[in-house]
Scaffold this motif. Structure first.
Motif, PDB file in Angstrom:
ATOM      1  N   UNK A 297       0.818  -1.219   0.000  1.00  0.00           N
ATOM      2  CA  UNK A 297       0.000   0.000   0.000  1.00  0.00           C
ATOM      3  C   UNK A 297       0.849   1.267   0.000  1.00  0.00           C
ATOM      4  N   UNK A 298       2.085   1.171   0.520  1.00  0.00           N
ATOM      5  CA  UNK A 298       2.949   2.357   0.527  1.00  0.00           C
ATOM      6  C   UNK A 298       3.404   2.730  -0.886  1.00  0.00           C
ATOM      7  N   UNK A 299       3.247   1.807  -1.827  1.00  0.00           N
ATOM      8  CA  UNK A 299       3.677   2.065  -3.203  1.00  0.00           C
ATOM      9  C   UNK A 299       2.486   2.306  -4.140  1.00  0.00           C
ATOM     10  N   UNK A 300       1.309   2.499  -3.528  1.00  0.00           N
ATOM     11  CA  UNK A 300       0.094   2.771  -4.299  1.00  0.00           C
ATOM     12  C   UNK A 300      -0.445   4.146  -3.909  1.00  0.00           C
ATOM     13  N   UNK A 301      -0.742   4.960  -4.898  1.00  0.00           N
ATOM     14  CA  UNK A 301      -1.413   6.239  -4.656  1.00  0.00           C
ATOM     15  C   UNK A 301      -2.864   6.101  -5.061  1.00  0.00           C
ATOM     16  N   UNK A 302      -3.773   6.411  -4.133  1.00  0.00           N
ATOM     17  CA  UNK A 302      -5.201   6.140  -4.363  1.00  0.00           C
ATOM     18  C   UNK A 302      -6.020   7.399  -4.104  1.00  0.00           C
ATOM     19  N   UNK A 303      -6.822   7.793  -5.106  1.00  0.00           N
ATOM     20  CA  UNK A 303      -7.756   8.905  -4.938  1.00  0.00           C
ATOM     21  C   UNK A 303      -9.156   8.307  -4.919  1.00  0.00           C
ATOM     22  N   UNK A 304      -9.797   8.218  -3.738  1.00  0.00           N
ATOM     23  CA  UNK A 304     -11.109   7.556  -3.654  1.00  0.00           C
ATOM     24  C   UNK A 304     -12.226   8.395  -4.255  1.00  0.00           C
ATOM     25  N   UNK A 305     -13.316   7.719  -4.534  1.00  0.00           N
ATOM     26  CA  UNK A 305     -14.485   8.391  -5.101  1.00  0.00           C
ATOM     27  C   UNK A 305     -15.091   9.353  -4.081  1.00  0.00           C
ATOM     28  N   UNK A 306     -15.191   8.910  -2.839  1.00  0.00           N
ATOM     29  CA  UNK A 306     -15.698   9.765  -1.762  1.00  0.00           C
ATOM     30  C   UNK A 306     -14.505  10.403  -1.074  1.00  0.00           C
ATOM     31  N   UNK A 307     -14.260  11.669  -1.388  1.00  0.00           N
ATOM     32  CA  UNK A 307     -13.080  12.359  -0.858  1.00  0.00           C
ATOM     33  C   UNK A 307     -13.240  12.589   0.640  1.00  0.00           C
ATOM     34  N   UNK A 308     -12.215  12.254   1.384  1.00  0.00           N
ATOM     35  CA  UNK A 308     -12.214  12.516   2.833  1.00  0.00           C
ATOM     36  C   UNK A 308     -10.956  13.304   3.177  1.00  0.00           C
ATOM     37  N   UNK A 309     -11.164  14.500   3.742  1.00  0.00           N
ATOM     38  CA  UNK A 309     -10.049  15.300   4.226  1.00  0.00           C
ATOM     39  C   UNK A 309     -10.137  15.388   5.736  1.00  0.00           C
ATOM     40  N   UNK A 310      -8.981  15.365   6.391  1.00  0.00           N
ATOM     41  CA  UNK A 310      -8.936  15.435   7.844  1.00  0.00           C
ATOM     42  C   UNK A 310      -9.032  16.891   8.310  1.00  0.00           C
ATOM     43  N   UNK A 311      -9.519  17.079   9.508  1.00  0.00           N
ATOM     44  CA  UNK A 311      -9.648  18.422  10.075  1.00  0.00           C
ATOM     45  C   UNK A 311      -8.258  18.912  10.472  1.00  0.00           C
ATOM     46  N   UNK A 312      -7.495  19.330   9.470  1.00  0.00           N
ATOM     47  CA  UNK A 312      -6.104  19.726   9.660  1.00  0.00           C
ATOM     48  C   UNK A 312      -5.766  20.766   8.595  1.00  0.00           C
ATOM     49  N   UNK A 313      -4.506  21.136   8.501  1.00  0.00           N
ATOM     50  CA  UNK A 313      -4.097  22.101   7.482  1.00  0.00           C
ATOM     51  C   UNK A 313      -4.066  21.438   6.105  1.00  0.00           C
ATOM     52  N   UNK A 314      -4.125  22.278   5.066  1.00  0.00           N
ATOM     53  CA  UNK A 314      -4.036  21.755   3.697  1.00  0.00           C
ATOM     54  C   UNK A 314      -2.689  21.067   3.493  1.00  0.00           C
ATOM     55  N   UNK A 315      -1.633  21.662   4.044  1.00  0.00           N
ATOM     56  CA  UNK A 315      -0.297  21.083   3.908  1.00  0.00           C
ATOM     57  C   UNK A 315      -0.257  19.664   4.472  1.00  0.00           C
ATOM     58  N   UNK A 316      -0.797  19.491   5.679  1.00  0.00           N
ATOM     59  CA  UNK A 316      -0.775  18.160   6.305  1.00  0.00           C
ATOM     60  C   UNK A 316      -1.693  17.179   5.595  1.00  0.00           C
ATOM     61  N   UNK A 317      -2.777  17.665   4.996  1.00  0.00           N
ATOM     62  CA  UNK A 317      -3.661  16.783   4.238  1.00  0.00           C
ATOM     63  C   UNK A 317      -2.986  16.276   2.980  1.00  0.00           C
ATOM     64  N   UNK A 318      -2.245  17.154   2.303  1.00  0.00           N
ATOM     65  CA  UNK A 318      -1.538  16.720   1.089  1.00  0.00           C
ATOM     66  C   UNK A 318      -0.389  15.787   1.448  1.00  0.00           C
ATOM     67  N   UNK A 319       0.333  16.117   2.515  1.00  0.00           N
ATOM     68  CA  UNK A 319       1.481  15.303   2.928  1.00  0.00           C
ATOM     69  C   UNK A 319       1.132  14.134   3.805  1.00  0.00           C
ATOM     70  N   UNK A 320      -0.168  13.801   3.890  1.00  0.00           N
ATOM     71  CA  UNK A 320      -0.643  12.766   4.802  1.00  0.00           C
ATOM     72  C   UNK A 320       0.023  11.414   4.562  1.00  0.00           C
ATOM     73  N   UNK A 321       0.265  11.072   3.301  1.00  0.00           N
ATOM     74  CA  UNK A 321       0.746   9.733   2.986  1.00  0.00           C
ATOM     75  C   UNK A 321       2.237   9.520   3.121  1.00  0.00           C
ATOM     76  N   UNK A 322       3.003  10.574   3.464  1.00  0.00           N
ATOM     77  CA  UNK A 322       4.451  10.407   3.633  1.00  0.00           C
ATOM     78  C   UNK A 322       4.841  10.786   5.050  1.00  0.00           C
ATOM     79  N   UNK A 323       5.922  10.184   5.517  1.00  0.00           N
ATOM     80  CA  UNK A 323       6.298  10.316   6.922  1.00  0.00           C
ATOM     81  C   UNK A 323       6.679  11.750   7.284  1.00  0.00           C
TER      82      UNK A 323
END
Length: 597
Positions: free
Chosen positions: A425-451
């Motif tokens: 899963x760490x080597x798969x980028x997935x954009x789901x049909x139902x978009x879910x964003x966390x209650x956080x900054x835009x920066x942290x939402x975009x960078x969510x999938x990397x450490x």
């Protein structure tokens, strides 16, 4: 207690807290029993010496005797005060061991449940509602903590106090002990019955509170709809009805709670009266002293709260048993998505479906029916179809949110079940049909999938997803908080942030599940132009009902009711005059009408 046995591992883990807590309970009980002895001796001292003091009236010895007599009473008072202080100190230690132990177990249990939740497959979450999942990790764990903390603490207090005090009372006077203790079983039974009624009414209040909270949440979340349809008055009326029901249940609970202390005080009063009566007859008969009566009254009061708590503690244990049973149901649920060989390696991106059929285990709907295709590393495949054709199921299977039972899926010619889940899963980028964003900054939402998100990578991903310009126009730029579920962003902005979140990982396999459904044609074209560059060198699966998105792909698969009905390039499918061409012409016509409008 069968379900509560699960907690024994935690009791063993914190055995020193439990052992020290038991020692401190015993010491605190000793220091609350000793004052009874001191009161007895001090009263007997007064009674025995008051006549002697009066017989010395008119002599010079009386004053000296009074000083010695008063000093003795003062010593007793000082000792009683010292015992009270020592008991207070050890009660503090009791709470710092037993109650702290319960908090530590609560912490561990919540972490264990949450961690277990993360391992469970998507089918588990489709079967269970979010409210139930949250209740088990919050309300149920809190009830279990009450068993581990107050119930154990008061249970130990009751047991140790009875073992120490009752034999001592019988050694003084068996008759007086029976009289003093006779109302206590009735007290415990009464508290148990009253407390059960209180618990039931409390749960009823909780249900009404949940309905009230849900009503308020829906009203606030849907305030635009309420105002648009002019339904404010009806909303207020519904709230008043729900609030009135909550008030009615609260008053019923208050009436029952008002019985709690009168019952305690009444039965304690009866016990005191019986003690004084029986003690007086024993004093008259010369078997006991006045000090013994005072001593027994103190002992009766010492036993009152532990006996009272017996009913309450029994109720706590019952509730904890029911809650732990609910928790154990989920903890016993095991994921069926496991790695057969725990293979960890960099993938190239070849994806192959071999005669795959799939039926959703929770609904029984057969989404895919014997489909096969191959995507070579760096190639792109578009999966086109109408709603319910099985498009999204493909992405769920590639990321192993579900496992197939018929056919097989291979990544780089290796069965997908052989890969370590985290590695895959760490080597798969997935954009789901139902978009879910966390209650956080835009920066942290975009960078969510990397450490450790790199600022330059996040910015570049935002540019590639055509959302960079929107972000920098916000007053706080990338530090803008998106609110709950991304409510502060438009639908198109949320989708583009979700795309940026997928591509910032630089995945080997990129999956877009109807990722452009909420954007306009102009924005779609901008994103598609950026996607051409992003897709180079990585395997891409584009799932969409819009033909415009499919034109990016090297090859297109058309799904209808779970079957592959057409396959080929955009041009070859247009030439066939089949389903794809009909869909393409309808959408082109709709786009032209939209442009004219």
């Amino acid at each position: 207690m069968r379900e509560l046995k699960y907690l024994n591992k935690y009791l063993f883990k914190y055995k020193w807290h439990l052992l020290l807590g038991t020692i401190f309970v015993i010491l605190s009980n000793i220091f609350q029993i000793i004052p009874g002895l001191l009161v007895r001796d001090s009263i007997d001292l007064v009674v025995d010496n008051i006549r002697l003091y009066k017989s010395m009236e008119g002599t010079g010895v009386q004053d000296n005797f009074f000083k010695v007599f008063a000093f003795g009473i003062l010593i007793y008072a000082g000792l009683i005060l010292l015992m009270a202080l020592l008991r207070g100190v050890f009660l503090y230690f009791v709470r710092q061991t037993l109650i702290v132990m319960s908090r530590l177990v609560e912490y561990d249990l919540k972490n264990e449940i949450f961690e277990h939740y993360q391992t469970l497959p998507l089918s588990f979450y489709r079967r269970n509602n979010t409210g139930d999942l949250m209740n088990r990790i919050s309300e149920d764990v809190s009830r279990v903590r009450m068993y581990l903390g107050p119930a154990i603490m008061y249970g130990l207090t009751l047991i140790t106090l009875f073992l120490m005090l009752i034999p001592f009372m019988f050694s003084i006077s068996a008759k007086l002990t029976w009289y003093a203790l006779s109302p206590l079983p009735l007290l415990s039974l009464s508290i148990f019955l009253v407390n059960n009624i209180i618990e039931k009414r409390s749960e009823e209040i909780q249900r009404h509170q949940s309905r009230l909270s849900t009503l308020v949440q829906e009203a606030f979340s849907g305030i635009r709809v309420l105002k648009s349809f002019n339904r404010e008055a009806q909303s207020v009326e519904k709230f008043e009805k729900a609030s009135d029901a909550y008030k009615h249940q609260s008053l019923k609970l208050t009436k029952m709670q008002s019985l709690f202390f009168p019952i305690i005080m009444g039965l304690v009063g009866i016990s005191t009266i019986l003690t004084v009566y029986a003690g007086s007859t024993e004093v008259i008969n010369g078997n006991l002293t006045f000090g013994n009566i005072a001593e027994f009254i103190i002992y009766v009061n010492l036993l009152t709260w532990p006996v009272t708590s017996l009913g309450w503690t029994s109720s706590l244990v019952q509730r904890a048993e029911a809650s732990q049973k609910r928790i154990n149901e989920f903890l016993r649920t095991k994921t069926n998505i496991t790695s057969e060989e725990d293979l960890i390696r960099d993938i190239k991106g070849k994806v192959e479906f071999r005669n795959v059929s799939f039926t959703y285990p929770d609904t029984g709907i057969k989404a895919l029916k014997n489909i096969s295709f191959v995507i070579n590393p760096g190639e792109s495949l578009a999966i086109i179809g109408t709603t319910g054709s099985g498009k999204s199921t493909v992405s769920n299977l590639v990321s192993r949110l579900y496992d197939v039972r018929e056919g097989s899926i291979l990544i780089d010619d290796v069965p997908i079940t052989h890969y370590n889940l985290t590695s895959l899963r760490s080597q798969i980028g997935y954009v789901p049909q139902d978009v879910f964003l966390f209650s956080d900054t835009i920066f942290n939402n975009i960078g969510f999938g990397i450490k450790d998100p790199d600022q330059q990578r996040v910015i570049q991903a935002a540019k590639d997803a055509d959302v960079y310009q929107n972000i920098i126009e916000f007053p706080q730029g990338f530090e803008t908080r998106v609110g709950e579920r991304g409510i502060t962003l438009s639908g198109g902005q949320k989708q583009r942030v979700s795309i940026a979140r997928a591509i910032v990982r630089e995945p080997k396999i990129l999956m877009l599940d109807d990722a452009l459904s909420a954007v306009d044609t102009k924005t779609e074209n901008n994103i598609l132009n950026s996607m051409r560059r992003i897709m180079q060198g990585r395997t891409t699966i584009i799932i969409s009902h819009r033909v415009s998105s499919a034109k990016l792909a090297n090859r297109i698969v058309v799904l209808v009711d779970g079957f592959v009905v057409e396959e080929g390039s955009h041009d070859s499918l247009i030439e066939r005059n089949g389903f794809y061409k009909d869909l393409y012409e309808k959408q082109v016509q709709m786009d032209e009408e939209e442009a004219k409008g």
